[in-house]
Design a protein around this motif. Structure first.
Motif, PDB file in Angstrom:
ATOM      1  N   GLU A 114      43.419  26.472  45.551  1.00  0.00           N
ATOM      2  CA  GLU A 114      43.955  25.229  46.092  1.00  0.00           C
ATOM      3  C   GLU A 114      43.476  24.931  47.516  1.00  0.00           C
ATOM      4  O   GLU A 114      43.124  23.790  47.815  1.00  0.00           O
ATOM      5  N   PRO A 115      43.409  25.901  48.435  1.00  0.00           N
ATOM      6  CA  PRO A 115      42.928  25.569  49.785  1.00  0.00           C
ATOM      7  C   PRO A 115      41.422  25.373  49.895  1.00  0.00           C
ATOM      8  O   PRO A 115      40.953  24.742  50.847  1.00  0.00           O
ATOM      9  N   ALA A 116      40.635  25.924  48.980  1.00  0.00           N
ATOM     10  CA  ALA A 116      39.177  25.891  49.103  1.00  0.00           C
ATOM     11  C   ALA A 116      38.642  24.468  49.056  1.00  0.00           C
ATOM     12  O   ALA A 116      39.138  23.620  48.309  1.00  0.00           O
ATOM     13  N   LYS A 117      37.610  24.220  49.839  1.00  0.00           N
ATOM     14  CA  LYS A 117      36.889  22.941  49.764  1.00  0.00           C
ATOM     15  C   LYS A 117      35.959  22.938  48.549  1.00  0.00           C
ATOM     16  O   LYS A 117      35.668  21.894  47.980  1.00  0.00           O
ATOM     17  N   SER A 118      35.485  24.116  48.166  1.00  0.00           N
ATOM     18  CA  SER A 118      34.662  24.263  46.970  1.00  0.00           C
ATOM     19  C   SER A 118      35.553  24.170  45.737  1.00  0.00           C
ATOM     20  O   SER A 118      36.735  24.489  45.782  1.00  0.00           O
ATOM     21  N   ARG A 119      34.974  23.742  44.622  1.00  0.00           N
ATOM     22  CA  ARG A 119      35.693  23.843  43.338  1.00  0.00           C
ATOM     23  C   ARG A 119      35.791  25.326  42.974  1.00  0.00           C
ATOM     24  O   ARG A 119      34.829  26.078  43.130  1.00  0.00           O
ATOM     25  N   VAL A 120      36.925  25.720  42.456  1.00  0.00           N
ATOM     26  CA  VAL A 120      37.117  27.120  42.096  1.00  0.00           C
ATOM     27  C   VAL A 120      37.661  27.232  40.679  1.00  0.00           C
ATOM     28  O   VAL A 120      38.676  26.608  40.335  1.00  0.00           O
ATOM     29  N   TYR A 121      36.963  28.031  39.868  1.00  0.00           N
ATOM     30  CA  TYR A 121      37.405  28.404  38.530  1.00  0.00           C
ATOM     31  C   TYR A 121      37.436  29.925  38.469  1.00  0.00           C
ATOM     32  O   TYR A 121      37.008  30.602  39.398  1.00  0.00           O
ATOM     33  N   ALA A 122      37.908  30.466  37.364  1.00  0.00           N
ATOM     34  CA  ALA A 122      37.923  31.919  37.232  1.00  0.00           C
ATOM     35  C   ALA A 122      37.765  32.335  35.781  1.00  0.00           C
ATOM     36  O   ALA A 122      38.245  31.659  34.868  1.00  0.00           O
ATOM     37  N   PHE A 123      37.070  33.454  35.589  1.00  0.00           N
ATOM     38  CA  PHE A 123      37.134  34.200  34.346  1.00  0.00           C
ATOM     39  C   PHE A 123      38.168  35.288  34.586  1.00  0.00           C
ATOM     40  O   PHE A 123      37.954  36.187  35.411  1.00  0.00           O
ATOM     41  N   LEU A 124      39.295  35.191  33.899  1.00  0.00           N
ATOM     42  CA  LEU A 124      40.429  36.078  34.119  1.00  0.00           C
ATOM     43  C   LEU A 124      40.070  37.502  33.706  1.00  0.00           C
ATOM     44  O   LEU A 124      39.491  37.718  32.647  1.00  0.00           O
ATOM     45  N   SER A 125      40.425  38.456  34.550  1.00  0.00           N
ATOM     46  CA  SER A 125      40.159  39.847  34.220  1.00  0.00           C
ATOM     47  C   SER A 125      40.913  40.249  32.956  1.00  0.00           C
ATOM     48  O   SER A 125      42.075  39.904  32.768  1.00  0.00           O
ATOM     49  N   ALA A 126      40.240  40.998  32.102  1.00  0.00           N
ATOM     50  CA  ALA A 126      40.923  41.549  30.927  1.00  0.00           C
ATOM     51  C   ALA A 126      41.892  42.659  31.328  1.00  0.00           C
ATOM     52  O   ALA A 126      42.768  43.031  30.544  1.00  0.00           O
ATOM     53  N   TYR A 127      41.757  43.156  32.549  1.00  0.00           N
ATOM     54  CA  TYR A 127      42.561  44.279  33.024  1.00  0.00           C
ATOM     55  C   TYR A 127      43.716  43.771  33.881  1.00  0.00           C
ATOM     56  O   TYR A 127      43.556  42.841  34.679  1.00  0.00           O
ATOM     57  N   LEU A 128      44.861  44.403  33.773  1.00  0.00           N
ATOM     58  CA  LEU A 128      46.036  43.971  34.531  1.00  0.00           C
ATOM     59  C   LEU A 128      45.804  44.023  36.036  1.00  0.00           C
ATOM     60  O   LEU A 128      46.345  43.205  36.785  1.00  0.00           O
ATOM     61  N   VAL A 129      44.992  44.968  36.493  1.00  0.00           N
ATOM     62  CA  VAL A 129      44.775  45.103  37.936  1.00  0.00           C
ATOM     63  C   VAL A 129      43.789  44.088  38.481  1.00  0.00           C
ATOM     64  O   VAL A 129      43.682  43.903  39.698  1.00  0.00           O
ATOM     65  N   GLY A 130      43.035  43.409  37.607  1.00  0.00           N
ATOM     66  CA  GLY A 130      42.048  42.451  38.088  1.00  0.00           C
ATOM     67  C   GLY A 130      40.881  43.138  38.764  1.00  0.00           C
ATOM     68  O   GLY A 130      40.562  44.293  38.500  1.00  0.00           O
ATOM     69  N   GLY A 131      40.255  42.408  39.672  1.00  0.00           N
ATOM     70  CA  GLY A 131      39.012  42.885  40.272  1.00  0.00           C
ATOM     71  C   GLY A 131      39.209  43.734  41.501  1.00  0.00           C
ATOM     72  O   GLY A 131      38.648  43.435  42.556  1.00  0.00           O
ATOM     73  N   LEU A 132      40.008  44.784  41.412  1.00  0.00           N
ATOM     74  CA  LEU A 132      40.100  45.726  42.516  1.00  0.00           C
ATOM     75  C   LEU A 132      38.823  46.556  42.567  1.00  0.00           C
ATOM     76  O   LEU A 132      37.933  46.410  41.734  1.00  0.00           O
ATOM     77  N   ASN A 158      46.945  28.172  32.150  1.00  0.00           N
ATOM     78  CA  ASN A 158      46.210  27.754  33.349  1.00  0.00           C
ATOM     79  C   ASN A 158      44.797  27.283  33.013  1.00  0.00           C
ATOM     80  O   ASN A 158      43.818  27.760  33.590  1.00  0.00           O
ATOM     81  N   PRO A 159      44.673  26.304  32.096  1.00  0.00           N
ATOM     82  CA  PRO A 159      43.332  25.910  31.662  1.00  0.00           C
ATOM     83  C   PRO A 159      42.518  25.207  32.745  1.00  0.00           C
ATOM     84  O   PRO A 159      41.294  25.120  32.628  1.00  0.00           O
ATOM     85  N   ASP A 160      43.172  24.691  33.778  1.00  0.00           N
ATOM     86  CA  ASP A 160      42.420  24.031  34.846  1.00  0.00           C
ATOM     87  C   ASP A 160      41.605  25.019  35.662  1.00  0.00           C
ATOM     88  O   ASP A 160      40.549  24.666  36.204  1.00  0.00           O
ATOM     89  N   ILE A 161      42.072  26.273  35.739  1.00  0.00           N
ATOM     90  CA  ILE A 161      41.368  27.301  36.510  1.00  0.00           C
ATOM     91  C   ILE A 161      40.694  28.319  35.604  1.00  0.00           C
ATOM     92  O   ILE A 161      39.530  28.657  35.787  1.00  0.00           O
ATOM     93  N   VAL A 162      41.419  28.818  34.607  1.00  0.00           N
ATOM     94  CA  VAL A 162      40.894  29.905  33.776  1.00  0.00           C
ATOM     95  C   VAL A 162      39.971  29.347  32.704  1.00  0.00           C
ATOM     96  O   VAL A 162      40.406  28.635  31.797  1.00  0.00           O
ATOM     97  N   ARG A 163      38.689  29.691  32.802  1.00  0.00           N
ATOM     98  CA  ARG A 163      37.692  29.168  31.870  1.00  0.00           C
ATOM     99  C   ARG A 163      36.993  30.267  31.075  1.00  0.00           C
ATOM    100  O   ARG A 163      36.007  30.013  30.386  1.00  0.00           O
ATOM    101  N   GLY A 164      37.485  31.508  31.197  1.00  0.00           N
ATOM    102  CA  GLY A 164      36.890  32.596  30.445  1.00  0.00           C
ATOM    103  C   GLY A 164      37.584  33.900  30.770  1.00  0.00           C
ATOM    104  O   GLY A 164      38.552  33.943  31.535  1.00  0.00           O
ATOM    105  N   ILE A 165      37.085  34.992  30.152  1.00  0.00           N
ATOM    106  CA  ILE A 165      37.631  36.337  30.308  1.00  0.00           C
ATOM    107  C   ILE A 165      36.506  37.261  30.763  1.00  0.00           C
ATOM    108  O   ILE A 165      35.382  37.171  30.279  1.00  0.00           O
ATOM    109  N   LYS A 166      36.829  38.191  31.685  1.00  0.00           N
ATOM    110  CA  LYS A 166      35.816  39.123  32.208  1.00  0.00           C
ATOM    111  C   LYS A 166      36.115  40.541  31.737  1.00  0.00           C
ATOM    112  O   LYS A 166      37.260  40.997  31.801  1.00  0.00           O
TER     113      LYS A 166
END
Length: 425
Positions: A114-132, A158-166
């Motif tokens: 939300e704060p970024a000036k760039s457009r931001v999307y994400a491929f949601l981590s398949a792992y609960l911890v995410g990208g640590l 969250n289809p506006d942000i989440v566009r895939g799975i990693k």
């Protein structure tokens, strides 16, 4: 300037390349109220409140980085400031690869997207911890750390942000847990009806017990049958075991069959990239679909966030250490130095990424009515040295550099501290 000017801004005299529109030539691009208002030849300068002369420059749809690491602070040294790798590097849209998980997605939305000036999307981590920083803590990425139902639910909500799975398919994980994690990630992708982006090439290192009978060269053969049309094979040119080039130095035969049934290939350049192996893969017929930069705080030497453990500071022989400065535009130059044409590379950072995330009506094109996301690049002729993380050098006969971009009509100059300087041959 005319009192009755019908456009807010006119980019005049550049070479406009828009693969989605089939445009390549000398055109002017007019912007009104943050949207593309016209793409035509010889638009009258008096019709715009502001005219920017871009003669001799490339005018492209806003560049899209398909492999970003921008969950700043939360993902430790990996997380970059989104606008540093985004609009301040001439890139208007970023797809974070696996930073947020179903648990941390609300924070990613509130503090990053939300704060970024760039457009931001994400491929949601398949792992609960995410990208640590999983190369330090691989135990967090076991099958027990995957919740299929929770991840599918978060993606659908969250289809506006989440566009895939990693997910990751690499020898360190296979030696610990076999193929189960990838089976679970593929199931998340199927249930959420989203593409799965799969990292190939060793990442976490082997456990103390060794490879446990696993062979890195068999991973592609075992994983690809689990994947569906639209899923993405990442790091085709990795210098690590388990990539597209097997130990015999040839492209795995399963790759072409995967492409034939609609799987895609993302470069995921970063510190995994090898010119030596890229030459072999391209000679073997592998032309990537998309070109992710894979910039993070290890391969750009960005100072560590406050409180980062001392072990993260020792980068001399770190597996991710690499270019002190890098950008998506530099990755474009890298592809061209390997023999791909500008006309082949531009779709990799515009129309193809937009299609990958099913947002072709939103980004990746210069079409009347779409948001005025535009990247303006300079192509410098000459002889320039490009170097990978194996210290292999190639000579580029031209170098692309970002000048500025428009994000919804607002101008951002390319002044990021991570932008590399040209090195003459």
């Amino acid at each position: 300037m005319s009192v009755s000017a019908s456009f807010d801004l006119l980019l005049r005299g550049g070479r406009v390349i828009c693969p989605a529109s089939g445009i390549d030539g000398a055109f002017d691009v007019a912007v009104r109220s943050g949207k593309i208002a016209a793409v035509q030849k010889d638009i009258l300068p008096s019709s715009a409140k502001e005219v920017v002369d871009v003669a001799g420059q490339l005018v492209l749809p806003g560049l899209i980085d398909t492999h970003a690491h921008i969950y700043q602070y939360v993902s430790g040294r990996f997380g970059m400031n989104p606008d540093m790798v985004g609009v301040r590097s001439g890139v208007t849209a970023l797809i974070d690869q696996g930073g947020p998980s179903c648990m941390t997605l609300p924070g990613f939305r509130h503090f990053i997207a939300e704060p970024a000036k760039s457009r931001v999307y994400a491929f949601l981590s398949a792992y609960l911890v995410g990208g640590l920083e999983g190369h330090y803590y691989p135990q967090l990425y076991s099958p027990e750390g995957v919740d299929i139902d929770a991840t599918v639910k978060a993606a659908r909500a969250n289809p506006d942000i989440v566009r895939g799975i990693k997910a990751h398919a690499e020898i360190g994980g296979f030696a610990r847990w076999g193929i189960r994690v990838i089976e679970m990630a593929a199931e998340i992708g199927r249930q959420a009806d989203l593409p799965v982006y799969v990292h190939f090439g060793q990442l976490w290192g082997l456990p103390e017990s060794g490879a446990n009978g696993e062979d890195a060269d068999t991973i592609l053969t075992r994983v690809i049958p689990l994947l569906k049309e639209g899923d993405v094979l990442a790091h085709p040119f990795t210098r690590h075991p388990g990539g597209f080039i097997n130990r015999e130095g040839v492209v795995h035969p399963v790759i072409q069959a995967a492409l034939d049934r609609g799987l895609r290939v993302d470069v995921g350049h970063g510190s995994h990239f090898s010119y030596r192996l890229a030459k072999m893969a391209i000679a073997g017929g592998i032309v990537p679909t998309t070109l992710g930069a894979d910039i993070h705080g290890y391969n750009t030497h960005v100072p560590a966030p406050a409180g980062t453990p001392d072990q993260h500071e020792d980068e001399e022989n770190h597996p991710f250490a690499g270019q002190a400065k890098f950008s998506l535009v530099q990755a474009m130059s890298s592809m061209m130095a390997l023999g791909l044409s500008l006309e082949q590379v531009v779709p990799m950072v515009t129309a193809n990424p937009a299609k990958m995330i099913a947002r072709s009506d939103e980004i990746g094109a210069l079409k009347v009515g779409m948001a005025a996301d535009v990247s303006v690049l300079t192509q410098r002729p000459g002889r320039f040295v490009l170097r990978d993380n194996e210290n292999t050098e190639v000579i580029a006969d031209s170098l692309l550099q970002p000048a500025f971009c428009l994000r919804a009509g607002v101008r951002y100059d390319a002044d990021a501290s991570i932008l590399p300087e040209a090195v003459a041959a």
